[in-house]
Design a protein around this motif. Structure first.
Motif, PDB file in Angstrom:
ATOM      1  N   LEU A  70       0.818  -1.217   0.000  1.00  0.00           N
ATOM      2  CA  LEU A  70       0.000   0.000   0.000  1.00  0.00           C
ATOM      3  C   LEU A  70       0.847   1.261   0.000  1.00  0.00           C
ATOM      4  O   LEU A  70       0.318   2.370   0.142  1.00  0.00           O
ATOM      5  N   LYS A  95      -8.246  -1.190  -3.161  1.00  0.00           N
ATOM      6  CA  LYS A  95      -7.354  -2.310  -3.469  1.00  0.00           C
ATOM      7  C   LYS A  95      -7.659  -3.517  -2.577  1.00  0.00           C
ATOM      8  O   LYS A  95      -7.715  -4.658  -3.047  1.00  0.00           O
ATOM      9  N   ALA A 120      -6.163   2.669  -1.202  1.00  0.00           N
ATOM     10  CA  ALA A 120      -5.854   1.454  -0.457  1.00  0.00           C
ATOM     11  C   ALA A 120      -7.120   0.656  -0.151  1.00  0.00           C
ATOM     12  O   ALA A 120      -7.146  -0.575  -0.250  1.00  0.00           O
ATOM     13  N   LEU A 129      -7.166  -0.314   8.050  1.00  0.00           N
ATOM     14  CA  LEU A 129      -6.790   0.695   7.052  1.00  0.00           C
ATOM     15  C   LEU A 129      -6.501   2.030   7.731  1.00  0.00           C
ATOM     16  O   LEU A 129      -5.578   2.753   7.335  1.00  0.00           O
TER      17      LEU A 129
END
Length: 499
Positions: free
Chosen positions: A30, A41, A38, A81
């Motif tokens: 990332l 993805k 991100a 995240l």
């Protein structure tokens, strides 16, 4: 001299809105991505497992095939995240400095966790498992000329929906690696009721009762025979409840029924299955004599003639009436239903007789009130021609009770009220047609109606019907004669056959 101050300068590895170099989620790099990039993805990565085949193993080789996406696969720990995006930025200066320096030597790797929708798992199992379930089949009896024949039962198997849902969910959440997999559902077994030892004891007559339907026409007789056959051969185990309605319904031609007279709202009307209540009434009396537990019983709306008042048991789809009873004995019972060419229907209940031979059970009908209709009702029907007259007999109203009388060695030892019944009175009624192009005929039948005498109406209507029938017969004869004359004339005019 004053001490010198040390200043820590944080290394900068990425822009403020970019993820630091060396940040991974599983095998995905990332580094340099924005949080949104991100997220996309990682979501794409999770979605890539959606086509993984998941096979749920049901009963005896049966399977339910699905995919991870159909079970609600999604990214379960999206909070990583935020941690990845804030790595090296969130916290005190020393902590941030250490995190960024560590990245120079070792990548920071977060692990994706999968999550599934438990409700979707349950729905899939509920909608597909029934096809593999097999209900237990209890051992049964069949009465033959040589006695009773015992048919062994079969063990039932079924998917436990709740336990299977939990098992599938737990496996996917803890052990699934994203590949095709197979998971066993939780299957329970149900042992059939009945042993050969217990069923072999069923041979005693506990109660038997017969009624006659000798005055019934073909359609009603057919319904009595059909309903009797649908009940015949039933085996009830201790604690089982029998529903007469469930046994003989649906009332359809496909189930063997005909249109025949039945009671509805104080009137006699034709309906599919008319006469079925004589079947349930006969069974009711056999049940009483067997001293099984009656759990639901209704009387007819109007009195019937094949048993005494309060000894009947009606069923009706429209009003929700049913006749139910329970086997409250220690052993199974067998219900035999037969009809004869002489139009008698008999129910006999077999079991294991445990009552004292000196004990006798009888049932007495007690009439509390009798109400005789003292009027007649005449209805005119503009849609029927003069000459039409349909008459329904009067029904006497009753209030009655049924009492159970027990005697031992011929001496009465107890008397117990079993039920109470009310039967509505209905006057004799007639529906008469008044439609006619002949004003005189219409006036004549209306004048008969005005006398309030059904017999007078029948006489006038009968006379007009006889005249109409005679006229129709003469017209048919005239038409036949004319056709014969035309045929003869055509024959004379036809050319001779070629030689």
């Amino acid at each position: 001299m004053a001490a010198a101050l040390s200043v820590i300068t944080l290394p900068v590895y990425a822009g403020e809105d970019k993820i630091q170099t060396g940040i991974y989620v599983n095998d995905m790099n990332l580094s340099g991505l924005s949080a949104g990039e991100a997220r996309d993805k990682v979501n794409a990565y999770v979605d890539s497992f959606g086509d993984a085949q998941i096979t749920l193993n049901a009963v005896e080789g049966g399977t339910i095939s699905t995919t991870a996406s159909e079970l609600g696969l999604k990214w379960g720990n999206e909070s990583i995240l935020d941690e990845a995006a804030n790595f090296g930025r969130d916290g005190d200066v020393l902590r941030c400095y250490k995190e960024l320096k560590d990245l120079e030597y070792k990548n920071k790797v977060y692990k994706v966790e999968f999550e599934f929708d438990k409700n979707k798992i349950r729905t899939l199992i509920e909608e597909n498992a029934d096809q593999y379930n097999q209900e237990a089949v209890n051992a049964t009896l069949v009465k033959t000329e040589d006695g009773f024949k015992i048919t062994e039962g079969q063990t039932g198997v079924a998917v436990d929906v709740q336990a299977s849902t939990n098992a599938v969910y737990d496996h996917l959440m803890a052990d699934w690696n994203g590949e095709n997999c197979s998971i066993d559902l939780v299957v329970t077994t149900q042992e059939p009721k009945g042993s050969e030892e217990d069923l072999a004891k069923v041979k005693d007559v506990l109660g038997t009762f017969t009624t006659s339907y000798s005055t019934s026409g073909g359609a009603r007789s057919g319904n009595v025979v059909n309903g009797c056959n649908l009940i015949n051969g039933t085996t009830l185990y201790p604690g089982d409840e029998f529903s007469a309605y469930e046994a003989v319904s649906p009332f359809s031609q496909e189930n063997g029924y005909y249109m025949a007279a039945s009671y509805l709202n104080g009137q006699v009307v034709d309906s599919l299955g008319g006469g079925i209540c004589q079947v349930t009434t006969t069974l009711y009396n056999a049940v009483l004599l067997s001293e099984l537990e009656v759990t639901e019983r209704y009387n007819h709306s109007m009195i019937v003639t094949y048993v005494d008042p309060s000894a009947d048991a009606a069923i009706a789809e429209s009003s929700g009436k049913d006749f139910k009873f329970k086997n409250n004995l220690e052993y199974p019972v067998y219900i035999e239903g037969i009809t004869t060419p002489e139009k008698q229907v008999t129910f006999t209940i077999y079991g294991v007789e445990t009552r004292d031979s000196a004990r006798e059970v009888a049932y007495e009908s007690v009439i509390l009130e009798k109400t005789v209709p003292d009027t007649e009702v005449i209805n005119v029907d503009e849609g029927q021609p003069v000459g039409y007259c349909s008459v329904q007999s009067a029904h006497i109203g009753y209030k009655a009770q049924l009492w159970k009388v027990v005697r031992e060695n011929g001496v009465e030892v107890s008397r117990e009220q079993i039920n109470s019944s009310s039967y509505m009175k209905t006057p004799r009624s007639a529906t008469v047609g008044v439609a006619s192009p002949d004003e005189g005929a219409r006036n004549a039948i209306l004048a008969a109606v005005a006398t309030n005498s059904i017999d007078e109406v029948k006489a006038v209507a009968g006379a007009y019907k006889a005249a109409a029938d005679a006229a129709a017969a003469q017209a048919a004869a005239d038409a036949a004669a004319a056709q014969a004359a035309a045929d003869a004339a055509a024959q004379q005019q036809a050319p001779p056959p070629a030689q």
